[in-house]
Design an enzyme around this catalytic site. Structure first.
Site, short mmCIF file in Angstrom:
data_model
loop_
_atom_site.label_atom_id
_atom_site.label_comp_id
_atom_site.label_asym_id
_atom_site.label_seq_id
_atom_site.Cartn_x
_atom_site.Cartn_y
_atom_site.Cartn_z
N GLU A 44 0.84 -1.21 0.00
CA GLU A 44 0.00 0.00 0.00
C GLU A 44 0.88 1.26 0.00
O GLU A 44 0.55 2.26 -0.65
CB GLU A 44 -0.92 0.03 1.23
CG GLU A 44 -1.92 -1.12 1.29
CD GLU A 44 -3.06 -1.01 0.29
OE1 GLU A 44 -3.10 -0.06 -0.49
OE2 GLU A 44 -3.90 -1.94 0.28
N THR A 100 -1.11 0.88 -10.38
CA THR A 100 -2.40 0.30 -9.99
C THR A 100 -3.23 1.24 -9.13
O THR A 100 -4.41 0.99 -8.89
CB THR A 100 -2.21 -1.08 -9.32
OG1 THR A 100 -3.48 -1.73 -9.23
CG2 THR A 100 -1.59 -0.95 -7.93
N ASP A 158 -4.78 -9.73 -8.38
CA ASP A 158 -5.06 -8.82 -9.49
C ASP A 158 -3.88 -8.05 -10.07
O ASP A 158 -3.52 -8.22 -11.24
CB ASP A 158 -6.18 -7.84 -9.07
CG ASP A 158 -6.00 -7.26 -7.65
OD1 ASP A 158 -4.95 -7.48 -7.03
OD2 ASP A 158 -6.94 -6.58 -7.17
N GLU A 191 -19.53 -5.07 -4.36
CA GLU A 191 -18.16 -5.47 -4.00
C GLU A 191 -17.85 -6.90 -4.43
O GLU A 191 -16.79 -7.15 -4.98
CB GLU A 191 -18.00 -5.31 -2.47
CG GLU A 191 -16.66 -5.74 -1.91
CD GLU A 191 -15.52 -4.79 -2.23
OE1 GLU A 191 -15.74 -3.77 -2.91
OE2 GLU A 191 -14.39 -5.08 -1.79
N GLU A 212 -12.48 0.42 -10.41
CA GLU A 212 -12.02 -0.46 -11.50
C GLU A 212 -12.95 -0.49 -12.71
O GLU A 212 -12.49 -0.68 -13.84
CB GLU A 212 -11.82 -1.89 -10.97
CG GLU A 212 -10.70 -2.04 -9.97
CD GLU A 212 -11.03 -1.55 -8.56
OE1 GLU A 212 -12.24 -1.38 -8.25
OE2 GLU A 212 -10.11 -1.33 -7.75
#
Ligand SMILES: *[C@@H]1O[C@H](CO)[C@@H](O)[C@H](O)[C@H]1NC(C)=O
Ligand SMILES: *[C@@H]1O[C@H](CO)[C@@H](O)[C@H](O)[C@H]1NC(C)=O
Ligand SMILES: *[C@@H]1O[C@H](CO)[C@@H](O)[C@H](O)[C@H]1NC(C)=O
Ligand SMILES: *[C@@H]1O[C@H](CO)[C@@H](O)[C@H](O)[C@H]1NC(C)=O
Ligand SMILES: *[C@@H]1O[C@H](CO)[C@@H](O)[C@H](O)[C@H]1NC(C)=O
Ligand SMILES: *[C@@H]1O[C@H](CO)[C@@H](O)[C@H](O)[C@H]1NC(C)=O
Length: 502
Positions: free
Chosen positions: A114, A493, A259, A367, A401
């Protein structure tokens, strides 16, 4: 045709007796301005009540420090403020960056992943844009070099994470005493979404250690061991042993946790096609195996195409909002590699995640969802027949996304349908998630109004949702994705754009 409120005075000034048809270009610029206004609302709430903490709680004007406590929303906002031309916000962030102490965190554990995608990514994109095509926004030019220096301080703080027997890093770090949480494994996405940021920092500073340590960690993912951890060419397990660099499972997905490992294989090639062609080959293997083995069509809506989970021979028809990036990722690859089959697959995915939005009461996607006919809950049978999926986690936490894939679909095809979809999604989010001094996640996308808020304005609202919502309507610019695949920037990302080596 929709108008944002600001188009009305503009028409009045022109003073036409009969309003002439508004061109697509005017519509696009009104829409872009409406997104810019939403960004200002979110920023004003954050700046007044949460800055320099990480995230705003818009309902009660409190805040949290979930992402290291260095002002995650500010650093995540800088590249979007830059591409939007939000001059005042850019300078507020540029003035703040030199004051951050990246060697100390009040939080007990921080995530290498993160911290890399949000902070290192935000700083590097801020540096690229403000020393490059958005340089005119900065008042005090001397502070731009400080952004890169601070990125180095941060990386030097974090780099001990890679000092393990294999070189696969620890993810959960206690930086104040250079220790870790004792985990013996790391995940696929948390290990495999570091190479672009750390290599770009090496390229910008000339300190090649940053690139070497991140690429060493990634080497275990692109040369996976043992062989059973790669059940189909390019598709690998989800968990890696930190001591040995070997996979401990063969659980294959494109969902959260895995992902961005796949996302970065092709993006690292876009960053530098000369040095990183092996990553392209690994992405192509994974994409081919995905199309051959993981595609799944709901029984009730067979035109939709989702991606199964593969668990040691068993498939599971469950996917996530997070996985919605896959359309954009295939579209990027297809445009860069000149492969219409990959573009077509990317559009099929994009259409299908669109269905997760347009089927719900809020017009926002859930979600987590599933489409295995045998598992449909009794109270969702009618919904499943119509929509092609059923909802298994109904919340929406300001994720980007699906709009991200609309963005690639529009940039690659030029079809304005994708702009309309992005505008629909923006209007739904802007009206349903706005509360108090900003925007919040909601509890249930399939109840009008969202059935309550989680009181969290995620930092990626700034970095991603509002960036892609804006760029899809904005004029062409250096940082925009190019239909011919000749990109000057690649988005990490967290949607922070980095200058490619080219
Ligand atoms: C290069 O980066 C490494 C890893 O963070 C660091 O240990 C080293 O001090 C850096 N070298 C210089 C000259 O800054
Ligand atoms: C590092 O600090 C944490 C909490 O501050 C403590 O629990 C841990 O034992 C320390 N680790 C080492 C190796 O000193
Ligand atoms: C996957 O690759 C094989 C071998 O190159 C090829 O025959 C096949 O058509 C590819 N599959 C898809 C879905 O692209
Ligand atoms: C996969 O399934 C086989 C049996 O089909 C079993 O022997 C093996 O241990 C399983 N592997 C994992 C990683 O669960
Ligand atoms: C919803 O989206 C799907 C996929 O893009 C499309 O086929 C369908 O026509 C849409 N439905 C409505 C009501 O717009
Ligand atoms: C977005 O929401 C804000 C806050 O409620 C509102 O002022 C603005 O008009 C909305 N934008 C559009 C285009 O509806």
């Amino acid at each position: 045709m929709r108008f944002s409120p600001m188009s009305l005075p503009a028409l009045a000034v022109v003073g036409q007796a009969v309003a002439s048809p508004i061109s697509k270009r005017d519509t696009a610029s009104d829409r872009a301005n409406a997104v810019k206004q939403a960004f200002q609302i979110a920023w004003d709430g954050y700046y007044a009540h949460a800055f320099p903490h990480d995230q705003l709680h818009p309902m009660d004007n409190t805040y949290d420090d979930y992402y290291d406590g260095w002002g995650a929303s500010a650093i995540d906002a800088i590249s979007t403020a830059a591409v939007m031309g939000h001059r005042e916000i850019v300078n507020q962030i540029v003035d703040y960056i030199p004051t951050i102490d990246f060697t100390y965190s009040n939080e007990t554990t921080i995530s290498l992943f993160e911290t890399t995608i949000r902070y290192l990514g935000g700083l590097l994109a801020g540096y690229d844009l403000l020393s490059g095509p958005a340089a005119d926004l900065v008042s005090d030019k001397s502070k731009v070099d400080t952004i890169l220096k601070q990125a180095q301080v941060l990386a030097n703080t974090l780099s001990y994470a890679f000092e393990t027997p294999s070189g696969v890093p620890y993810n959960n770090l206690l930086i104040n005493n250079r220790s870790n949480d004792g985990s013996t494994t790391n995940g696929l996405a948390t290990t495999g979404s570091l190479v672009i940021e750390w290599t770009h920092l090496a390229d910008l500073t000339g300190n090649h250690t940053y690139a070497q340590i991140a690429q060493k960690a990634e080497s275990y993912l692109i040369h996976p061991q043992p062989s059973w951890a790669e059940p189909f060419p390019g598709l690998v397990g989800s968990t890696i042993d930190i001591a040995t660099g070997k996979f401990t499972d063969n659980y294959v997905t494109w969902n959260g946790g895995d992902d961005s490992f796949y996302e970065y294989l092709i993006k690292f090639f876009v960053y530098d096609p000369i040095r990183f062609s092996e990553y392209r080959d690994r992405w192509l293997a994974a994409a081919n195996s995905t199309l051959e083995h993981l595609l799944s069509h709901p029984a009730s809506q067979p035109d939709l195409t989702f991606v199964n989970i593969w668990n040691n021979g068993t498939t599971i028809s469950t996917s996530e909002h997070l996985t919605g990036f896959i359309g954009g990722n295939f579209l990027l690859a297809g445009s860069v590699l000149g492969r219409q089959d990959l573009i077509d697959a990317g559009l099929a995915f994009t259409d299908s995640w669109h269905a997760t939005y347009n089927s719900t009461a809020t017009k926002i996607g859930p979600e987590v969802f599933a489409w295995d006919k045998a598992g449909v809950p009794a109270d969702q049978e009618a919904f499943y027949e119509k929509a092609g999926f059923y909802i298994t986690s109904a919340d929406y936490v300001l994720r980007p996304e699906v709009i991200e894939s609309y963005y690639y679909a529009y940039r690659v095809t030029g079809d304005t349908k994708y702009q309309d979809w992005a505008w629909d999604a923006f209007l739904a989010i802007n009206s349903t998630c706005h509360v108090g001094s900003g925007y919040s996640g909601i509890e249930n996308v399939n109840v009008v109004g969202g059935a309550g808020f989680d009181n969290e304005q995620e930092s990626f609202l700034f970095a991603e949702v509002l960036k892609y919502s804006y760029l899809i309507h904005a004029e062409d610019a250096d940082w925009q994705v190019k239909a011919d695949g000749k990109n000057k920037f690649v988005f990490n990302t967290e949607a922070h754009p980095f200058t490619v080596v080219g």
